[in-house]
Design a protein around this motif. Sequence first.
Motif, PDB file in Angstrom:
ATOM      1  N   TRP A 298       0.840  -1.194   0.000  1.00 27.55           N
ATOM      2  CA  TRP A 298       0.000   0.000   0.000  1.00 27.55           C
ATOM      3  C   TRP A 298       0.877   1.247   0.000  1.00 27.55           C
ATOM      4  CZ3 TRP A 298      -0.201  -4.191   3.111  1.00 27.55           C
ATOM      5  CH2 TRP A 298      -1.280  -5.069   2.915  1.00 27.55           C
ATOM      6  N   PHE A 299       0.357   2.359  -0.550  1.00 28.21           N
ATOM      7  CA  PHE A 299       1.090   3.617  -0.611  1.00 28.21           C
ATOM      8  C   PHE A 299       0.271   4.701   0.073  1.00 28.21           C
ATOM      9  CE2 PHE A 299       1.909   7.716  -2.617  1.00 28.21           C
ATOM     10  CZ  PHE A 299       3.269   7.831  -2.404  1.00 28.21           C
ATOM     11  N   VAL A 300       0.960   5.598   0.793  1.00 26.47           N
ATOM     12  CA  VAL A 300       0.290   6.721   1.448  1.00 26.47           C
ATOM     13  C   VAL A 300       1.278   7.884   1.546  1.00 26.47           C
ATOM     14  CG1 VAL A 300       0.907   5.964   3.793  1.00 26.47           C
ATOM     15  CG2 VAL A 300      -1.091   7.406   3.452  1.00 26.47           C
ATOM     16  N   VAL A 301       0.750   9.103   1.454  1.00 30.81           N
ATOM     17  CA  VAL A 301       1.538  10.301   1.715  1.00 30.81           C
ATOM     18  C   VAL A 301       1.220  10.720   3.140  1.00 30.81           C
ATOM     19  CG1 VAL A 301       1.962  12.700   1.078  1.00 30.81           C
ATOM     20  CG2 VAL A 301       1.537  10.999  -0.704  1.00 30.81           C
ATOM     21  N   VAL A 302       2.256  10.834   3.974  1.00 33.14           N
ATOM     22  CA  VAL A 302       2.030  11.121   5.385  1.00 33.14           C
ATOM     23  C   VAL A 302       2.212  12.607   5.661  1.00 33.14           C
ATOM     24  CG1 VAL A 302       2.713   8.813   6.076  1.00 33.14           C
ATOM     25  CG2 VAL A 302       4.402  10.598   6.108  1.00 33.14           C
ATOM     26  N   PRO A 303       1.527  13.159   6.666  1.00 36.92           N
ATOM     27  CA  PRO A 303       0.635  12.403   7.547  1.00 36.92           C
ATOM     28  C   PRO A 303      -0.618  11.970   6.787  1.00 36.92           C
ATOM     29  CG  PRO A 303       0.517  14.745   8.061  1.00 36.92           C
ATOM     30  CD  PRO A 303       1.576  14.577   7.016  1.00 36.92           C
TER      31      PRO A 303
END
Length: 156
Positions: free
Chosen positions: A62-67
Amino acid sequence: MKHYLPGPMSRFLSLLPALPLLLGGCATLSDSPVQQLELHAVLDYREVAGVGCILNNDKGRWFVVVPGRVTVTRSSQPLTVTCKKDGMRIAQEVVGARADTASMMGNVVISAGLGQLVDRHSGAGYGYPAHVTVLMEAVNRREELAEQQRVESPVF
């Protein structure tokens, strides 16, 4: 008029109301196979925004841009979180999966441990911490620049 059911069928129907109690300890049936996580990145005790992170375990990637928040598939295996942003080193955290003690006890008592084997394989009886923080590190510009400019040919 009285209805009569044959012996085995009447016994089965009399146990039907107890079925949810018998299966209540099995996380495979009662828990969601996915879990939502909240991720943060920190550099020098301050939160950093715009960091790209890839999370993976044996069930997927999975990919996410944090926060930010991301939904992952539960597993009994650890979750690896790898994050990167320009001007910072690649950071990696490994988050261990924890067994849900309530479903584990239900499995041991009700199914003599058979449900625990099913939950371990499916990952349903496990979860990760709801909040994950990745520690970032700034690139040391002077060392990085010297490494890039180094010439590998001998001088005569």
